[in-house]
Design a protein around this motif. Structure first.
Motif, PDB file in Angstrom:
ATOM      1  N   UNK A 140      63.169  31.892  67.869  1.00 29.99           N
ATOM      2  CA  UNK A 140      62.031  31.472  67.039  1.00 29.99           C
ATOM      3  C   UNK A 140      61.770  29.974  67.085  1.00 29.99           C
ATOM      4  N   UNK A 148      54.189  30.704  65.916  1.00 29.83           N
ATOM      5  CA  UNK A 148      55.589  31.095  65.745  1.00 29.83           C
ATOM      6  C   UNK A 148      55.734  32.571  66.124  1.00 29.83           C
ATOM      7  N   UNK A 150      56.491  36.558  65.701  1.00 33.70           N
ATOM      8  CA  UNK A 150      56.076  37.470  64.637  1.00 33.70           C
ATOM      9  C   UNK A 150      57.286  38.056  63.916  1.00 33.70           C
ATOM     10  N   UNK A 151      57.494  37.597  62.702  1.00 28.78           N
ATOM     11  CA  UNK A 151      58.664  38.057  61.941  1.00 28.78           C
ATOM     12  C   UNK A 151      58.523  39.480  61.421  1.00 28.78           C
ATOM     13  N   UNK A 152      57.351  40.061  61.638  1.00 27.42           N
ATOM     14  CA  UNK A 152      57.174  41.461  61.208  1.00 27.42           C
ATOM     15  C   UNK A 152      57.487  42.405  62.357  1.00 27.42           C
ATOM     16  N   UNK A 156      61.881  41.012  67.077  1.00 26.09           N
ATOM     17  CA  UNK A 156      62.478  39.765  66.595  1.00 26.09           C
ATOM     18  C   UNK A 156      63.669  40.068  65.676  1.00 26.09           C
ATOM     19  N   UNK A 157      63.554  41.129  64.908  1.00 29.09           N
ATOM     20  CA  UNK A 157      64.697  41.523  64.066  1.00 29.09           C
ATOM     21  C   UNK A 157      65.909  41.792  64.962  1.00 29.09           C
ATOM     22  N   UNK A 160      67.700  38.624  65.972  1.00 30.92           N
ATOM     23  CA  UNK A 160      68.559  38.130  64.891  1.00 30.92           C
ATOM     24  C   UNK A 160      69.781  39.039  64.710  1.00 30.92           C
TER      25      UNK A 160
ATOM     26  N   UNK B  77      57.156  30.111  58.643  1.00 33.25           N
ATOM     27  CA  UNK B  77      56.606  30.273  59.984  1.00 33.25           C
ATOM     28  C   UNK B  77      55.393  31.215  59.991  1.00 33.25           C
ATOM     29  N   UNK B  88      49.435  43.930  57.915  1.00 30.01           N
ATOM     30  CA  UNK B  88      50.455  43.578  56.923  1.00 30.01           C
ATOM     31  C   UNK B  88      50.108  42.242  56.290  1.00 30.01           C
ATOM     32  N   UNK B  95      59.599  43.047  55.419  1.00 34.30           N
ATOM     33  CA  UNK B  95      59.879  42.776  56.835  1.00 34.30           C
ATOM     34  C   UNK B  95      60.874  41.633  56.998  1.00 34.30           C
ATOM     35  N   UNK B  96      60.885  40.742  56.009  1.00 29.18           N
ATOM     36  CA  UNK B  96      61.733  39.564  56.143  1.00 29.18           C
ATOM     37  C   UNK B  96      63.157  39.796  55.621  1.00 29.18           C
ATOM     38  N   UNK B  98      65.330  41.755  56.764  1.00 39.25           N
ATOM     39  CA  UNK B  98      66.270  41.816  57.894  1.00 39.25           C
ATOM     40  C   UNK B  98      66.724  40.407  58.275  1.00 39.25           C
ATOM     41  N   UNK B  99      65.765  39.481  58.373  1.00 41.99           N
ATOM     42  CA  UNK B  99      66.107  38.101  58.758  1.00 41.99           C
ATOM     43  C   UNK B  99      67.004  37.476  57.681  1.00 41.99           C
ATOM     44  N   UNK B 102      70.539  39.072  57.895  1.00 45.08           N
ATOM     45  CA  UNK B 102      71.334  38.659  59.064  1.00 45.08           C
ATOM     46  C   UNK B 102      71.816  37.218  58.912  1.00 45.08           C
TER      47      UNK B 102
END
Lengths: 454, 169
Positions: A140, A148, A150-152, A156-157, A160, B77, B88, B95-96, B98-99, B102
């Motif tokens: 990222x 940036x 896409x965190x959705x 990308x998950x 991480x 971001x 969304x 969705x966040x 997970x980030x 982790x």
């Protein structure tokens, strides 16, 4: 091979014998068989590197990339290897928290297997993206237009989850190794003493070191435990958050986690059954351990059996033509052989472990473990390809034909994994010396009610 | 092994003997002991009597920092160049998760290891004698003391069943 007797769990050696026996696996001269194994693994790794180089040069057309499935074998193999990595942390972290004494003898090998399996898995997203030299775009950071990632996006998950899993499982392995490396340092000489001395980070087993270490190990286990469950859940969401028929299921996370642990233990059995004979540690990795591993295999295999049945039930009960067609084609479509290989190898073969005679025979356990490895690869192949092959638009339907490049990369991945594992078990204590010692009651001068293991 | 910290080093083959010796040494004013053992042992730990390691605070604070960092990273971001993806919301908390999760684990784990290294380094073992048998099957007890105390310490350790005593004074 010998028929397993139901041994008690506790090893009966003294501390000195444990040190001597485990160190013998490192200090003894490698046999001819070891060099043959090492050479084979190095050759297969060279096959992997050679094929990947050709893919870089010629492009992914060489890999039989064709719509609508595209990256089938690579993503299949990626999910397969990530799954293999799960048994290690399950055994080392989850069973540690549950205070399962039988994990002690096998956890080091399974933990090493975890790290090398995830290292192997990590190759595949890079191989499949096509322009491998810009793989770092996954990290990222903003591009030239300050966009940036896409965190959705589950992709990308994945970045991480997998990188965290690789970092934490490597850390967990290294932290567990430190006291054992110190024991090796104290019993070797020359350049090896210097090498192990540097790797032992000045460990002496002083009370001040144990004080922090024992707590830290507990917390690392506590952190790694939910990580095991999360990583393959995240991998399953790569599929499940889409609306592709056959993927869009709420059962996916637990189904994938159970499958990962099942495949991981299958690989543990495949590696450990011959390894304990080669390293002559039958008195430490006893038949009791294999019996427990096979019960765990049976447990997770039964969850998978249920999940397979439930997938078909949900497809039928949903009333959705697309879901029903997908599952019909899994059993009776062009790739029926893969669908049945998955069900027979995973759901039915592991059920043989209900029988004590089968569960307590190392030869049958080894054969079953091979079926599990095969079946779990096919499971991922079926999931990836069958849904993409027959999506919502019949005009776009198609089939996958893996090419020689696909098969060579798959074969080479076993070489890459095997090379690291082969080097590891000859150079580091494959059985956790300090934890085995912790299990053995220390000698006492006077009889005491305290006298148990810790 | 040569030592720059003067004192007496004893080897024990029996855990109860070592624990008794440690307790008596502490009772007689020798607080700064170093006890070596090849495996973590609760009996020795109780005899030494140190409080629980503060490494747990490293884990806790780093874990919370990781969680906050994960959510902040994703929210910042996503908001920096707001693009609607798949209908969304820009800040899609589920969705966040997970980030956030982790990074909680990642920060917590790395800080735990860093904590062990730093906290262990805070008590210097430099100059304290060590023997390879301590990573094998002997328990070591090193008692820093002056030359005039050494004889008494030696006698105490031998009396508790030490199998070997050496004086570095």
């Amino acid at each position: 091979m010998a028929v397993i007797a139901h041994d008690p769990s506790r090893p009966t050696q003294t501390h000195g014998e444990v040190t001597r026996d485990v160190l013998a696996t490192i200090t003894s001269k490698p046999t001819k068989g070891y060099y043959i194994l090492l050479g084979t693994m190095a050759f297969l790794t060279a096959v992997l590197l050679g094929t990947v180089t050709m893919l870089l040069k010629e492009g992914l057309g060489l890999a039989g990339y064709a719509p609508p499935i595209m990256w089938s074998v690579y993503i299949t193999t990626f999910v397969f290897w990530v799954g293999i990595g799960h048994a290690g942390t399950l055994i080392s972290a989850i069973l540690f928290l549950f205070r399962s004494p039988w994990r002690t003898a096998v956890y080091r090998a399974t933990e090493a297997m975890t790290v090398f399996a995830v290292m192997t898995a990590a190759l595949f997203p890079i191989i499949h993206i096509g322009r491998q030299w810009i793989f770092y775009w996954l990290i990222p950071y903003p591009n030239a237009r300050y966009l940036w990632p896409n965190f959705k996006s589950p992709l990308l998950w994945d970045v991480f989850a997998i990188s965290t899993y690789l970092t934490v499982s490597s850390t967990f392995l290294m932290v567990g190794l430190v006291p054992d490396i110190a024991a090796v340092r104290d019993h070797v000489s020359g350049w090896r003493k210097k090498l192990y001395g540097a790797l032992s980070l000045g460990w002496t087993g002083a009370d001040s070191q144990w004080r922090h270490y024992s707590r830290a190990y507990l917390y690392l286990a506590a952190l790694a435990t939910p990580l095991v469950l999360s990583v393959h859940s995240v991998v399953s969401w790569d599929f499940a958050v889409s609306i592709v028929p056959g993927w869009h299921g709420t059962i996916f996370a637990p189904y994938f986690v159970a499958g990962a642990i099942y495949s991981g233990i299958g690989m543990v059995l495949t590696l450990m059954i011959p390894l304990r004979k080669v390293l002559k540690v039958e008195h430490m990795i006893t038949d009791y351990h294999f019996d427990n591993l096979s019960k765990l295999t049976l447990f997770t295999g039964t969850i998978l059996f249920y999940a397979y049945g439930m997938e078909y039930f949900v497809a039928w009960y949903s009333g959705s033509t697309f879901e029903q067609t997908t599952f019909w084609r899994r059993a009776f479509g062009p790739a029926w052989w893969a669908g049945w290989a998955m069900i027979i190898c995973n759901a039915f073969v592991s059920q043989l472990l209900w029988f004590k005679k089968i569960r307590t025979n190392l030869t049958s356990l080894f054969i079953i473990s091979i079926f599990i490895n095969l079946g779990m690869w096919f499971e991922r192949y079926v999931i990836v390809t069958s849904s993409l092959a027959n999506d919502y638009v019949p005009y776009a339907w198609g089939q996958i034909n893996p090419t020689w490049a696909d098969w060579l990369v798959l074969l080479g991945s076993f070489g890459w994994f095997g090379l690291w594992f082969t080097l590891f078990y000859k150079n580091f204590p494959i059985v956790a010396i300090q934890e085995i010692k912790e299990m053995i009651p220390m000698p006492r001068r006077k009889a005491s009610s305290h006298g148990g293991a810790h | 092994m040569a030592a720059s910290v003067p004192g007496v080093l004893a080897h024990f083959a029996h855990v109860d003997a070592a624990a008794d010796a440690i307790r008596e040494l502490k009772a007689t004013g020798h607080k700064d002991l170093t006890v070596y053992c090849a495996a973590h042992n609760h009996e020795l730990e109780a005899a030494v009597g140190d409080p629980i390691s503060p490494v747990r605070l490293w884990t806790l604070f780093a874990g919370l920092t990781g969680c906050a960092a994960g959510f902040s990273l994703a929210i910042w971001m996503s908001s920096d160049w707001p693009l609607l993806v798949g209908g969304k919301p820009i800040t899609a908390i589920p969705s966040f998760v997970v980030i956030g999760f982790e990074l909680t684990i990642l920060f917590g784990s790395l800080a735990t290891v860093l904590g062990v290294i730093i906290l262990s380094a805070m008590k210097s073992l430099k100059g304290r004698p060590y023997h390879p048998k301590f990573s094998d099957d002997h328990i070591g007890v090193f008692v820093p003391c002056r030359a005039d105390q050494a004889a008494a310490v030696e006698q105490l350790l031998t009396g508790h069943g030490s199998v070997e005593v050496t004086r570095d004074a």
